[in-house]
Scaffold this motif. Sequence first.
Motif, PDB file in Angstrom:
ATOM      1  N   THR A 194       1.033  -1.049   0.021  1.00  0.00           N
ATOM      2  CA  THR A 194      -0.044   0.075   0.157  1.00  0.00           C
ATOM      3  C   THR A 194       0.943   1.180  -0.002  1.00  0.00           C
ATOM      4  O   THR A 194       1.992   1.253   0.913  1.00  0.00           O
ATOM      5  CB  THR A 194      -0.944  -0.040   1.416  1.00  0.00           C
ATOM      6  N   ILE A 195       0.341   2.243  -0.772  1.00  0.00           N
ATOM      7  CA  ILE A 195       1.495   3.421  -0.841  1.00  0.00           C
ATOM      8  C   ILE A 195       0.755   4.521  -0.677  1.00  0.00           C
ATOM      9  O   ILE A 195      -0.506   4.781  -1.312  1.00  0.00           O
ATOM     10  CB  ILE A 195       1.999   3.429  -2.408  1.00  0.00           C
ATOM     11  N   ILE A 196       1.134   5.577   0.163  1.00  0.00           N
ATOM     12  CA  ILE A 196       0.774   6.659   0.388  1.00  0.00           C
ATOM     13  C   ILE A 196       1.690   7.899   0.090  1.00  0.00           C
ATOM     14  O   ILE A 196       2.836   7.860   0.636  1.00  0.00           O
ATOM     15  CB  ILE A 196       0.234   7.071   2.037  1.00  0.00           C
ATOM     16  N   LEU A 197       1.400   8.638  -0.880  1.00  0.00           N
ATOM     17  CA  LEU A 197       2.130   9.711  -1.003  1.00  0.00           C
ATOM     18  C   LEU A 197       1.795  11.029  -0.908  1.00  0.00           C
ATOM     19  O   LEU A 197       0.524  11.420  -0.808  1.00  0.00           O
ATOM     20  CB  LEU A 197       2.860   9.482  -2.394  1.00  0.00           C
ATOM     21  N   THR A 198       2.454  12.044  -0.139  1.00  0.00           N
ATOM     22  CA  THR A 198       2.039  13.298  -0.255  1.00  0.00           C
ATOM     23  C   THR A 198       2.633  14.167  -1.266  1.00  0.00           C
ATOM     24  O   THR A 198       3.737  13.801  -1.804  1.00  0.00           O
ATOM     25  CB  THR A 198       2.366  14.075   1.257  1.00  0.00           C
ATOM     26  N   THR A 199       2.049  15.045  -1.975  1.00  0.00           N
ATOM     27  CA  THR A 199       2.589  15.940  -3.254  1.00  0.00           C
ATOM     28  C   THR A 199       1.906  16.985  -3.109  1.00  0.00           C
ATOM     29  O   THR A 199       0.605  17.459  -2.694  1.00  0.00           O
ATOM     30  CB  THR A 199       2.556  14.813  -4.488  1.00  0.00           C
ATOM     31  N   HIS A 200       2.576  18.052  -3.782  1.00  0.00           N
ATOM     32  CA  HIS A 200       1.796  18.956  -4.421  1.00  0.00           C
ATOM     33  C   HIS A 200       1.911  19.203  -5.842  1.00  0.00           C
ATOM     34  O   HIS A 200       1.571  20.113  -6.523  1.00  0.00           O
ATOM     35  CB  HIS A 200       2.347  20.570  -3.759  1.00  0.00           C
ATOM     36  N   TYR A 201       2.816  18.260  -6.454  1.00  0.00           N
ATOM     37  CA  TYR A 201       2.503  17.924  -7.981  1.00  0.00           C
ATOM     38  C   TYR A 201       1.453  17.444  -8.360  1.00  0.00           C
ATOM     39  O   TYR A 201       1.094  16.103  -8.188  1.00  0.00           O
ATOM     40  CB  TYR A 201       3.744  17.268  -8.474  1.00  0.00           C
ATOM     41  N   ILE A 202       0.344  17.975  -8.816  1.00  0.00           N
ATOM     42  CA  ILE A 202      -1.025  17.577  -8.750  1.00  0.00           C
ATOM     43  C   ILE A 202      -0.918  16.527 -10.092  1.00  0.00           C
ATOM     44  O   ILE A 202      -1.738  15.544  -9.789  1.00  0.00           O
ATOM     45  CB  ILE A 202      -2.007  18.418  -9.003  1.00  0.00           C
ATOM     46  N   GLU A 203      -0.189  16.621 -11.093  1.00  0.00           N
ATOM     47  CA  GLU A 203      -0.114  15.708 -12.257  1.00  0.00           C
ATOM     48  C   GLU A 203       0.369  14.336 -11.360  1.00  0.00           C
ATOM     49  O   GLU A 203       0.074  13.269 -12.219  1.00  0.00           O
ATOM     50  CB  GLU A 203       0.773  16.059 -13.533  1.00  0.00           C
ATOM     51  N   GLU A 204       1.104  14.289 -10.607  1.00  0.00           N
ATOM     52  CA  GLU A 204       1.617  12.903  -9.874  1.00  0.00           C
ATOM     53  C   GLU A 204       0.463  12.296  -9.444  1.00  0.00           C
ATOM     54  O   GLU A 204       0.248  11.078  -9.866  1.00  0.00           O
ATOM     55  CB  GLU A 204       2.435  13.209  -8.653  1.00  0.00           C
ATOM     56  N   ALA A 205      -0.403  13.045  -8.758  1.00  0.00           N
ATOM     57  CA  ALA A 205      -1.484  12.248  -8.087  1.00  0.00           C
ATOM     58  C   ALA A 205      -2.760  11.936  -9.147  1.00  0.00           C
ATOM     59  O   ALA A 205      -3.202  10.928  -9.033  1.00  0.00           O
ATOM     60  CB  ALA A 205      -2.048  13.510  -7.222  1.00  0.00           C
ATOM     61  N   GLU A 206      -2.683  12.779 -10.427  1.00  0.00           N
ATOM     62  CA  GLU A 206      -3.547  12.540 -11.191  1.00  0.00           C
ATOM     63  C   GLU A 206      -3.226  11.201 -12.099  1.00  0.00           C
ATOM     64  O   GLU A 206      -4.027  10.402 -12.311  1.00  0.00           O
ATOM     65  CB  GLU A 206      -3.586  13.589 -12.338  1.00  0.00           C
ATOM     66  N   GLU A 207      -1.960  11.158 -12.277  1.00  0.00           N
ATOM     67  CA  GLU A 207      -1.244   9.776 -13.004  1.00  0.00           C
ATOM     68  C   GLU A 207      -1.412   8.643 -12.287  1.00  0.00           C
ATOM     69  O   GLU A 207      -1.710   7.492 -12.668  1.00  0.00           O
ATOM     70  CB  GLU A 207      -0.012  10.337 -13.468  1.00  0.00           C
TER      71      GLU A 207
END
Length: 312
Positions: A190-203
Amino acid sequence: MGKSVQPIISVKGLAKTYAGGFQALKSVDLDIRDGEIFALLGPNGAGKTTLISIICGIVNPSVGTVLADGHDIIKDYRAARRAIGLVPQELNTDAFETVWATVSFSRGLFGKPRNDAYIEKILRDLSLWDKKDNKIMALSGGMKRRVMIAKALSHEPKILFLDEPTAGVDVELRRDMWEMVRGLRANGVTIILTTHYIEEAEEMADRIGVINKGEIVLVEDKDVLMRKLGKKQLTLHLQTPLAALPTALAGESLELSADGAELTYTFDTQAEDTGIAALLRRLNELGVDFKDLRTEESSLEEIFVSLVRSGS
């Protein structure tokens, strides 16, 4: 997803107030499903790192409970922490050790027996194998980041936290990391990532949580979120500019450009089929010809900005 119904991480009523009265988290409830990629989005200072630090046992909560792989992070700290791998934002490795030594040592810290084949596999997966005998101080920033990931994976955790994993990272490493994350998920991590690069979350993400000012504003399946809040625009380049919008089209979500050469139709993504076909038919009946058309979809970024605005 065909996985167990029991969430692999369960956060209930979690709050954190630091000395001086700053409230970093306010009554957070969050369940992370077994085997998913969960993206936690939020502006800087929203509480992303505090939340991760509490789940990983680095920061103590003021109130609330957290279960990781069924273990209470305070009452059963060691078992909970064994289930978790963390790749923090800052690079903190032993500069004078070799890559092989630091990753092997990290595995030993979690009480795992020596397994050279597994360490070799991680290093190969992260394109670190040819650097295994290099001292960490001699590596580039991108390679150091890879070592941090290798360390986090050294004890075969079920849960992997990536805190702003690709901040300041080159495009090649970013791609390699996403490839690796997909591979880990395929193996049940299970992977939880924090990001403010929204394209990362979108992909990458299966689900997205948005945190703002210490509160979870929303948790939603990514596709549902995009569908629910996403808008599409169809822009028609007209053959002959119009002086004004025909009265027959009043009340539609239509906008005529100042020069009368473009007609823009905004619609919800759910209404896509009926909306466009009906509009094109009506334009045809009214004798409005167009020479070109393009569609644009609101990005997750726009959705995110509007959510944070409404939640502030």
